[in-house]
Write a protein that holds these residues in place. Structure first.
Motif, PDB file in Angstrom:
ATOM      1  N   ASP A  76       0.857  -1.176   0.000  1.00 20.83           N
ATOM      2  CA  ASP A  76       0.000   0.000   0.000  1.00 20.83           C
ATOM      3  C   ASP A  76       0.899   1.233   0.000  1.00 20.83           C
ATOM      4  O   ASP A  76       1.691   1.426   0.914  1.00 20.83           O
ATOM      5  CB  ASP A  76      -0.899  -0.011   1.242  1.00 20.83           C
ATOM      6  N   TYR A  79       0.579   3.852   2.963  1.00 17.02           N
ATOM      7  CA  TYR A  79       1.023   3.219   4.208  1.00 17.02           C
ATOM      8  C   TYR A  79       2.551   3.157   4.270  1.00 17.02           C
ATOM      9  O   TYR A  79       3.175   3.488   5.275  1.00 17.02           O
ATOM     10  CB  TYR A  79       0.414   1.812   4.279  1.00 17.02           C
ATOM     11  N   TYR A  82       4.246   6.438   4.808  1.00 15.49           N
ATOM     12  CA  TYR A  82       4.240   6.822   6.217  1.00 15.49           C
ATOM     13  C   TYR A  82       5.275   6.041   7.014  1.00 15.49           C
ATOM     14  O   TYR A  82       6.029   6.603   7.816  1.00 15.49           O
ATOM     15  CB  TYR A  82       2.844   6.607   6.830  1.00 15.49           C
ATOM     16  N   LEU A  88      12.658   7.012   9.042  1.00 17.40           N
ATOM     17  CA  LEU A  88      13.743   7.956   8.768  1.00 17.40           C
ATOM     18  C   LEU A  88      13.672   9.183   9.675  1.00 17.40           C
ATOM     19  O   LEU A  88      14.591   9.995   9.685  1.00 17.40           O
ATOM     20  CB  LEU A  88      13.698   8.415   7.299  1.00 17.40           C
TER      21      LEU A  88
ATOM     22  N   PHE B 213      17.879  10.035  10.192  1.00 24.31           N
ATOM     23  CA  PHE B 213      17.644   8.701  10.758  1.00 24.31           C
ATOM     24  C   PHE B 213      18.517   8.476  11.989  1.00 24.31           C
ATOM     25  O   PHE B 213      18.039   8.072  13.047  1.00 24.31           O
ATOM     26  CB  PHE B 213      17.941   7.625   9.711  1.00 24.31           C
ATOM     27  N   ARG B 236       9.905   8.264  19.818  1.00 18.93           N
ATOM     28  CA  ARG B 236      10.388   8.328  18.449  1.00 18.93           C
ATOM     29  C   ARG B 236       9.514   9.266  17.637  1.00 18.93           C
ATOM     30  O   ARG B 236       9.956  10.289  17.166  1.00 18.93           O
ATOM     31  CB  ARG B 236      10.423   6.964  17.806  1.00 18.93           C
ATOM     32  N   GLU B 238       5.910  11.619  17.270  1.00 19.40           N
ATOM     33  CA  GLU B 238       5.435  12.663  18.151  1.00 19.40           C
ATOM     34  C   GLU B 238       4.175  12.213  18.898  1.00 19.40           C
ATOM     35  O   GLU B 238       3.955  12.556  20.042  1.00 19.40           O
ATOM     36  CB  GLU B 238       5.181  13.963  17.370  1.00 19.40           C
ATOM     37  N   GLN B 242       0.596   4.706  20.173  1.00 17.89           N
ATOM     38  CA  GLN B 242       0.791   3.784  19.068  1.00 17.89           C
ATOM     39  C   GLN B 242       0.927   2.377  19.607  1.00 17.89           C
ATOM     40  O   GLN B 242       0.966   2.163  20.810  1.00 17.89           O
ATOM     41  CB  GLN B 242       2.036   4.159  18.273  1.00 17.89           C
ATOM     42  N   ASP B 245       5.052  -1.449  18.868  1.00 15.07           N
ATOM     43  CA  ASP B 245       6.242  -1.131  18.099  1.00 15.07           C
ATOM     44  C   ASP B 245       6.041   0.146  17.289  1.00 15.07           C
ATOM     45  O   ASP B 245       6.769   0.426  16.358  1.00 15.07           O
ATOM     46  CB  ASP B 245       6.593  -2.300  17.175  1.00 15.07           C
ATOM     47  N   GLY B 246       5.050   0.916  17.668  1.00 15.90           N
ATOM     48  CA  GLY B 246       4.789   2.155  16.967  1.00 15.90           C
ATOM     49  C   GLY B 246       4.296   1.936  15.554  1.00 15.90           C
ATOM     50  O   GLY B 246       4.660   2.649  14.640  1.00 15.90           O
ATOM     51  N   ASP B 247       3.461   0.937  15.380  1.00 18.94           N
ATOM     52  CA  ASP B 247       3.117   0.529  14.029  1.00 18.94           C
ATOM     53  C   ASP B 247       1.834   1.113  13.467  1.00 18.94           C
ATOM     54  O   ASP B 247       1.505   0.893  12.312  1.00 18.94           O
ATOM     55  CB  ASP B 247       3.027  -1.005  13.960  1.00 18.94           C
ATOM     56  N   MET B 248       1.076   1.819  14.268  1.00 20.13           N
ATOM     57  CA  MET B 248      -0.190   2.347  13.761  1.00 20.13           C
ATOM     58  C   MET B 248       0.064   3.401  12.710  1.00 20.13           C
ATOM     59  O   MET B 248       0.734   4.394  12.958  1.00 20.13           O
ATOM     60  CB  MET B 248      -1.008   2.936  14.912  1.00 20.13           C
ATOM     61  N   PRO B 249      -0.472   3.207  11.530  1.00 21.78           N
ATOM     62  CA  PRO B 249      -0.231   4.147  10.436  1.00 21.78           C
ATOM     63  C   PRO B 249      -1.196   5.314  10.488  1.00 21.78           C
ATOM     64  O   PRO B 249      -2.261   5.242  11.103  1.00 21.78           O
ATOM     65  CB  PRO B 249      -0.530   3.293   9.203  1.00 21.78           C
ATOM     66  N   ALA B 250      -0.811   6.387   9.815  1.00 21.29           N
ATOM     67  CA  ALA B 250      -1.712   7.514   9.677  1.00 21.29           C
ATOM     68  C   ALA B 250      -2.821   7.122   8.699  1.00 21.29           C
ATOM     69  O   ALA B 250      -3.959   7.520   8.833  1.00 21.29           O
ATOM     70  CB  ALA B 250      -0.965   8.725   9.152  1.00 21.29           C
ATOM     71  N   VAL B 251      -2.467   6.333   7.743  1.00 21.18           N
ATOM     72  CA  VAL B 251      -3.421   5.857   6.748  1.00 21.18           C
ATOM     73  C   VAL B 251      -3.421   4.336   6.814  1.00 21.18           C
ATOM     74  O   VAL B 251      -2.387   3.710   6.606  1.00 21.18           O
ATOM     75  CB  VAL B 251      -3.000   6.284   5.327  1.00 21.18           C
ATOM     76  N   MET B 252      -4.552   3.771   7.109  1.00 20.66           N
ATOM     77  CA  MET B 252      -4.569   2.306   7.196  1.00 20.66           C
ATOM     78  C   MET B 252      -4.525   1.682   5.816  1.00 20.66           C
ATOM     79  O   MET B 252      -5.062   2.214   4.853  1.00 20.66           O
ATOM     80  CB  MET B 252      -5.850   1.850   7.926  1.00 20.66           C
ATOM     81  N   PRO B 253      -3.891   0.537   5.729  1.00 18.93           N
ATOM     82  CA  PRO B 253      -3.852  -0.160   4.445  1.00 18.93           C
ATOM     83  C   PRO B 253      -5.213  -0.760   4.138  1.00 18.93           C
ATOM     84  O   PRO B 253      -6.021  -0.955   5.029  1.00 18.93           O
ATOM     85  CB  PRO B 253      -2.825  -1.247   4.672  1.00 18.93           C
TER      86      PRO B 253
END
Lengths: 254, 254
Positions: A76, A79, A82, A88, B213, B236, B238, B242, B245-253
Motif C-alpha cells: 500500500d 502506508y 508513512y 527515517l 535517521f 520516536r 510525536e 501507538q 512497536d509504533g506501528d499504527m499508520p496515519a493511513v490504514m492499508p
DNA sequence: CCATCTTTGTGCACGCGTTCACAAAGACAT
DNA sequence: ATGTCTTTGTGAACGCGTGCACAAAGATGG
C-alpha cells in the motif's frame, strides 16, 4: 558514497543495516511520486524498477522494517510512505543551518528537496560581514559571530557546511560545541569530530573522478579491442612511450 | 554513496575493486595537500589519518596499484600523486558540459575542484532562452537546442545534469545519443541508460535523510537511557498512542 | 658487515550485503 | 469451499570489503 561516521560497531540501529537505511530515501522518493499519481498499491517489482534497484533487495530491505506488504497484491503506497518517513524520522521537523553562503550554499538554501521532507532551513550563516542581512532564498543571512546563539535559539541539531575547505574544521568545531550532532559536509576536507557526532560528506569532484576512471577504462578497452590485442595498457595516457604497464612516472621516486 | 552504474559483473577493471577506486580521490586530495606543503614522503599511517581511513585499508588499496612504497620509509608523495592521477585518468583533459544552469548548475560551474583535477567545463547549457549568452563563471550559457553540436564539437564524453527532475531523462537521452558515455546526475530521478553508459548520482536530500535517521535514533536511545528502559521505541514519533512497536499508520492499508 | 628498527605488502578470517530460489500467504475465480 | 495464481518474506549460499597480524624488505647506525 559518503561515509565518515563515528563507526558504530555494536548497536546496529534496531537491526536495520546501514546499506538499507541509505536506500530508504530512494524508495521514499519513488513512493512519493506514485502517491502523487494516486497509485494505490505497488508490487516489489514495480517499485524496485522505479527506485533503480533489484526487487529481492527491496523486499529484504522492507522486511527489516516489518511485514508491510500483502502477498499476491503488493504494498500500500500511502502506508509505506508513512512507515518509511517515520523510520527515517521525517515525521518530525528538523531545523538545519547552512554555513557558508557562496554559490553552493545559496543553491542548497534554494533547494526544494529539503523543505518537502521535513527539513527546515532555520538560518543561513556566513563569515562575510557584507553578506549579513542580505536575503538568500527569502532568508536573511546572519553573521557567523552569532552562530552559537542561532543554534541554541532554534534547537538545531543538524548543520550543513558549505564553506571553503580551510574554514570547515573551525566551523565544524563551533557547530559541535554549540550542540549540533549531525553534520553534512560539502567542503573537501576530512572533518574530525568527537564521538556521538555523525558526519556525512558530499564531494562534487570525487564522483567526477570516479567517472573519469571508468571512462578511461572504457576508452582503453575499446582501443585494445580494435587492436585485437592485450587488455588495456596502451592508448591510456597521452604519451605512448611508457613501460610495459605504463609505469614510468613523471617524477622518479628517490 | 552514489551508485547506479550499469552493473559490470565481469571485468572488474584491471582488478581494482570499486571500493578502492572510490577512495583514490580521497587519497589524491590528501596527497595534493602534502605536496603543496613540500612534504617529500608520508607513511601509510599518516596518510590514512589525513584521508580519514584506516592504514591497513590504505595499504591494501595501494597494493592494487602496484608496489609504490618503500619499506621502512613510506610513500614518495609526488610519485604517488602521479600514479593515482594516472590511474584515475586525470592526466588527460576531460571536457565536461553542465546542463541546467540554475542555482546548482551555477555553483558547479564556479566550483574550483573541477578545473584543478583535469576537468574542463567546455560548455554550459540551459533550456531557458533568456539565459542564452549570459555568462556564468565566465562562460556564456548556450541554449539546449545546440546540445548535440556542442557535445560533438568539443568531444565531450562526460555530462553533468543539474536540471529539474522532470527534464533529466530527456536531457540524459539526448546526451547519450550525442555520444556522452558518463553522466553525473544531480536531479532527483533514476535515469535509465543503455549498456556501456555510466551514471553516478548525487542527491543532496538523501544524505540529509540518512543523518535524520541517525539523529532520531540518538534521541531515542538517549530518552530510553534516561528512562532506564527498553532500547528505543517510545520517544520516536510525536504521537505516543501507538502500538507496541509504533506501528499504527496515519493511513490504514486496504 | 651485521643488528636493529621501521614500515610496507599481504595471507587469512570474519562479517556485511547481495542474490537466488522457494515456501507460505493471501487474493480471486469458480 | 476449493483450487489457482500472484507476490511477499526469508533461509541459505556466495562474494566483496575490512581489519588483524605478521613476515619480508629495506633503511639506518654501529
Amino acid at each position: 558514497m559518503a561515509t565518515g561516521r563515528t563507526h558504530r560497531p555494536a548497536t546496529r540501529s534496531r537491526g536495520i543495516p546501514e546499506a538499507t537505511v541509505a536506500r530508504l530515501p530512494l524508495y521514499l522518493r519513488a513512493l512519493t511520486a506514485l502517491s502523487e499519481r494516486s497509485v494505490p498499491t505497488v508490487s516489489s517489482e514495480e517499485l524496485a524498477a522505479a527506485a533503480g534497484v533489484n526487487s529481492a533487495k527491496l523486499r529484504k530491505d522492507f522486511s527489516y522494517l516489518g511485514s508491510y506488504g500483502t502477498r499476491g497484491v503488493g504494498y500500500d503506497v500511502e502506508y509505506l510512505v508513512y512507515q518509511i518517513s517515520r523510520e527515517l524520522g521525517l515525521t518530525q521537523d528538523w531545523p538545519v543551518v547552512i554555513v557558508g553562503i557562496g554559490n553552493l550554499g545559496a543553491a542548497l538554501a534554494n533547494y526544494g528537496g529539503f523543505a518537502s521532507r521535513g527539513f527546515r532551513v532555520a538560518a543561513l550563516i556566513d563569515a562575510d560581514p557584507a553578506m549579513a542581512g542580505k536575503p538568500v532564498a527569502g532568508i536573511p543571512v546572519q553573521h557567523s559571530d552569532d552562530l552559537e546563539k542561532i543554534i541554541q535559539d532554534n534547537g538545531v541539531s543538524i548543520g550543513v557546511i558549505a564553506t571553503p575547505a580551510g574554514a570547515a574544521q573551525a566551523v565544524c568545531d563551533r557547530l559541535v560545541a554549540a550542540g549540533v550532532t549531525s553534520i553534512l559536509n560539502f567542503a573537501p576536507t576530512v572533518l574530525s569530530v568527537p564521538d556521538g557526532v555523525d558526519v556525512r560528506k558530499v564531494d562534487l569532484s570525487i564522483e567526477l573522478q570516479i567517472l573519469a576512471f571508468h571512462e578511461q577504462r572504457k576508452a582503453g578497452e575499446e582501443a585494445a579491442a580494435a587492436d585485437g590485442g592485450v587488455p588495456a595498457a596502451a592508448a591510456r595516457g597521452e604519451s605512448a612511450d611508457q613501460g610495459p604497464d605504463g609505469d614510468m612516472p613523471a617524477v622518479m621516486p628517490a
